[in-house]
Design an enzyme around this catalytic site. Sequence first.
Site, PDB file in Angstrom:
ATOM      1  N   ASP A   1       0.865  -1.168   0.000  1.00 28.68           N
ATOM      2  CA  ASP A   1       0.000   0.000   0.000  1.00 28.68           C
ATOM      3  C   ASP A   1       0.913   1.233   0.000  1.00 28.68           C
ATOM      4  O   ASP A   1       2.117   1.134   0.249  1.00 28.68           O
ATOM      5  CB  ASP A   1      -0.956  -0.003   1.206  1.00 28.68           C
ATOM      6  CG  ASP A   1      -2.184   0.879   0.948  1.00 28.68           C
ATOM      7  OD1 ASP A   1      -2.137   1.742   0.047  1.00 28.68           O
ATOM      8  OD2 ASP A   1      -3.196   0.725   1.656  1.00 28.68           O
TER       9      ASP A   1
HETATM   10  C1  BGC Z   1      -5.169   3.153  -0.056  1.00 23.25           C
HETATM   11  C2  BGC Z   1      -5.244   2.141  -1.172  1.00 23.25           C
HETATM   12  C3  BGC Z   1      -5.103   2.837  -2.507  1.00 23.25           C
HETATM   13  C4  BGC Z   1      -3.783   3.605  -2.518  1.00 23.25           C
HETATM   14  C5  BGC Z   1      -3.516   4.324  -3.817  1.00 23.25           C
HETATM   15  C6  BGC Z   1      -3.960   4.044  -0.177  1.00 23.25           C
HETATM   16  O1  BGC Z   1      -4.053   5.094   0.720  1.00 23.25           O
HETATM   17  O2  BGC Z   1      -5.153   2.483   1.185  1.00 23.25           O
HETATM   18  O3  BGC Z   1      -6.456   1.445  -1.123  1.00 23.25           O
HETATM   19  O4  BGC Z   1      -5.149   1.901  -3.546  1.00 23.25           O
HETATM   20  O5  BGC Z   1      -3.821   4.570  -1.469  1.00 23.25           O
HETATM   21  O6  BGC Z   1      -4.375   5.382  -3.991  1.00 23.25           O
END
Ligand code: BGC
Length: 742
Positions: A283
């Site tokens: 993530d």
């Molecule tokens: C989120 C993810 C997301 C990523 C990219 C993160 O803060 O937890 O679900 O895909 O950002 O935007």
Amino acid sequence: MWLGRAEETLRARALSLGVLLVLGVFLLPTGLQAQTRSAADVRAEAVERQMTDAERLQLLHGVMPIPQFFPDGAGIPSDIPVTAGFVRGIARLGVPNLVETDASLGVANPMQIRVGDTATALPSGQALAASFNPALLYEAGVVIGSEASAKGFNVLLGGGVNLARDPRNGRNFEYLGEDPWLAGTLAGAAIAGTQSQHVMSTVKHFAVNDQETQRDTLDVHIDEAALRESDLLAFEIAIEKGAPGAVMCAYNLVNGHPACNHPALLTEVLKKDWRYPGFVMSDWGAVDDVYAINAGLDQESGEQLDATVWFDAPLRQAIGQGTVSHGRISDAVRRILRSMYTLELDQHHEAVPVDYQAHAGLTRRAATEGIVLLKNNGVLPLDSALKSVLIVGGHADLGVLSGGGSSQVTPMGAAPTIIPVEVTGGMKYMGRQLYMPSSPLRALQTAMPETHFAYVSGYDVATAVAHAERVDLVIVFATKWQVESRDTGSLSLPEGQDELIHALSQANPRTLVVLETGNPVSMPWLANVQAVVEAWYPGQEGGLAIADILTGVFNPSGRLPITFPLDVGQLPRPSIPGFGLPYKSAVSIDYSEGAFVGYRWYAREDRKPLFPFGYGLSYTQFAMDQLRVQQSTDAHRRPTLSAEVTVSNRGKRTGDVTAQVYVASALTRGTRRLVGYVRLTLTASETRVATLEIDPRLLAQWSPRTHQWHMPAGHYDFVLANSATEPGPSVSLTLPAMHLSP
Ligand code: BGC
């Protein structure tokens, strides 16, 4: 670490196999079958061999290509859209770039960062889950995948499958409810739909990222068996059904180790037990150390959000020092290439023109299928002869609410209405409530031309009451906004809406409530209103879908994918650990309810919720007629279980019904657990028979000692029902023991 050391595991396996042969019990393989080497594997290996070390590392990390971070461009090609992620490919070897976008509810464009770029905005994940309809989720996946592809993306950061352990979690609206079988099967279908468009999908956030409060620092404590039987099972099923190219690991810690630096989760469970052939991406901002690569992380995403770009210079140094092996690097690279080649990301695919009108139609149907009728004293469907209706609140004159955060889609159609709000913590900039431009007021007025509709905002209760006293019927639209990074501390509706509903129900006895929420809410006014409809966040066609249900054009058929508790006192944790503490406080949480998530918890604790999992009313009457559960053997002479359900429509309208089969056994402590479901369309007086395969893992418990699923010999009571608590036809079987390898 909750898994034992490798040699203990091996010993346990050898021992259990011997014991099983002696006892003559059944040994079934589950999960992904042993992977045979595919053409994609062969290509991945051949291409990886030709790479320089610099090229290998290039594939192992990527940026969030947002100009604010890179005013000088940082060499990001100018045709790459402003989006969540970008990993540079290797042109000389024909390895494509990875151009990544969020997410599960449509091609996201949070904060309208790509000016003017709109996409089909589907209903929330909860709304989709309430359809109990994998075929619909597949179609939704196709919609998102095809639009992503047309916009130049080849990776969708979709497949959110975290379980709703807490009905206050700020991201529940993105996910698919509280049951591992329901969530896993639906996520798998959505992933398969997206990938059918040659767009790679993730499944996320691995694992137990079940609250947003302190998500970066939260240490989740849960024992291995409980984890395997709940959150991990949802992932396991989603991966089996959808074969996502990537798994996104989570922000939180699991039993003391960061989820993105967790050998037991990433290597032992995912890659060894489940034989997952794809890659693990982090993530955004979730990597804490270069040695996460040794734990099983293959790619660092959103690298500028980490303390340093771990998988660049620090990784080169670690390889030089011999603390990270060349073999591990090659493996990580090959996994990425394998997913690219399996989904043919490197081939030129003829651009399929996007039929946005057809997508809007699907979105309307999806919202309609997911709307749940919670209460109806007979005021619904609305009588077309009504003379006057007052609509109150929820900005129903403008549109319908959506959830905030990285998944936010900027919808097609007219400009959305955006209301700035304050959000504290990591995602301050996400404080924008977006109303999709589909007005329930307008949709109702169009559907009921003979009726006079008026609207008041509800901010002034006295004015609303004065209007309510003069009309035939009052519909209150009550909203509660949820946003990634923030949980809500309570189950109440905000901004005095409970008081508003109460006052209106006193002023006019024919008052009903439509909820647009990203979670269950408490309903202190329930006894005083005539009907309650849960419309969730219904997406860009939400106003039309709500009108379809209220006027009876479509028979309500949504079923709750999450229990509505009476109040927070019924939850495993009445207050959320870490809630209200400064951002990034070190907090731990003990998931002592284990695998008894959601409806299983309320049943075990003998707590009667407001509305149970699986519940939902309709305008016609269905009868669950008969259940038969058969034991048979498959082609390999292994025992299998299937259920045959007979359901009939005893009413006068066509409608959809979801037959749910639950099991109760010694393992479930006599309480029910969902083992199968099927959604059927029945015309008036029609009877249908359907067959469901029952996954034996749902009848079993995980044994960390033998490293297997174990289903004890004994009595198993199956019941066919309308919800997790309603009675229905049942069958009792005595089954032999079964052991299942992962
Ligand atoms: C989120 C993810 C997301 C990523 C990219 C993160 O803060 O937890 O679900 O895909 O950002 O935007």
